[in-house]
Design a protein around this motif. Structure first.
Motif, PDB file in Angstrom:
ATOM      1  N   ALA A  23       0.835  -1.211   0.000  1.00  0.00           N
ATOM      2  CA  ALA A  23       0.000   0.000   0.000  1.00  0.00           C
ATOM      3  C   ALA A  23       0.863   1.251   0.000  1.00  0.00           C
ATOM      4  O   ALA A  23       0.556   2.224  -0.699  1.00  0.00           O
ATOM      5  CB  ALA A  23      -0.936  -0.010   1.214  1.00  0.00           C
ATOM      6  N   TRP A  28      -1.695  -1.618  -5.415  1.00  0.00           N
ATOM      7  CA  TRP A  28      -2.995  -2.057  -4.891  1.00  0.00           C
ATOM      8  C   TRP A  28      -3.365  -3.454  -5.369  1.00  0.00           C
ATOM      9  O   TRP A  28      -4.094  -4.166  -4.675  1.00  0.00           O
ATOM     10  CB  TRP A  28      -4.072  -1.019  -5.228  1.00  0.00           C
ATOM     11  CG  TRP A  28      -3.726   0.263  -4.539  1.00  0.00           C
ATOM     12  CD1 TRP A  28      -3.241   1.392  -5.108  1.00  0.00           C
ATOM     13  CD2 TRP A  28      -3.778   0.513  -3.130  1.00  0.00           C
ATOM     14  NE1 TRP A  28      -2.989   2.332  -4.142  1.00  0.00           N
ATOM     15  CE2 TRP A  28      -3.316   1.823  -2.915  1.00  0.00           C
ATOM     16  CE3 TRP A  28      -4.158  -0.243  -2.019  1.00  0.00           C
ATOM     17  CZ2 TRP A  28      -3.229   2.394  -1.648  1.00  0.00           C
ATOM     18  CZ3 TRP A  28      -4.084   0.325  -0.757  1.00  0.00           C
ATOM     19  CH2 TRP A  28      -3.617   1.625  -0.577  1.00  0.00           C
ATOM     20  N   ALA A  80      -5.414   3.900   1.632  1.00  0.00           N
ATOM     21  CA  ALA A  80      -6.369   3.536   0.576  1.00  0.00           C
ATOM     22  C   ALA A  80      -7.415   4.611   0.331  1.00  0.00           C
ATOM     23  O   ALA A  80      -8.011   4.645  -0.753  1.00  0.00           O
ATOM     24  CB  ALA A  80      -7.067   2.223   0.936  1.00  0.00           C
TER      25      ALA A  80
END
Length: 99
Positions: A23, A28, A80
């Motif tokens: 990350a 991803w 994220a």
């Protein structure tokens, strides 16, 4: 000492650390792949935990491992957020173009 149960917790912790590293580098696809590995490990852990249990000193170690996993998870979620917002914008834009 129940090293099998602890080894599942340690493997999940390692996978969560690998997810965090992926990350941080913006990979991803790797995060998603590692998440799938975590799901499998958690399933195996649940099955093993239904047969065995940890001694008190092992439970303390498990607690420390779980805390590190939760910290990794929190940072992954934080990293994220912008990616998910971008994905949401792209998906919203595509649905407008289709209609």
């Amino acid at each position: 000492m129940n090293t099998q149960l602890l080894s599942y917790y340690e493997a999940i912790e390692q996978a969560s650390a690998d997810m965090l590293n992926a990350a941080r580098s913006g990979n991803w696809d790797e995060v998603v792949k590692l998440e799938g590995a975590c799901v499998l490990l958690i399933s195996q852990l649940k099955h093993a935990a239904s047969r065995d249990q940890l001694a008190p000193e092992e439970a303390k170690l498990k607690t420390r491992i779980m805390q590190r996993i939760l910290l990794n998870d929190a940072e992954i979620r934080h990293l994220a957020e912008p990616w998910l917002e971008d994905l949401d914008r792209v998906m919203s834009g595509k649905s407008k173009m289709v209609h």
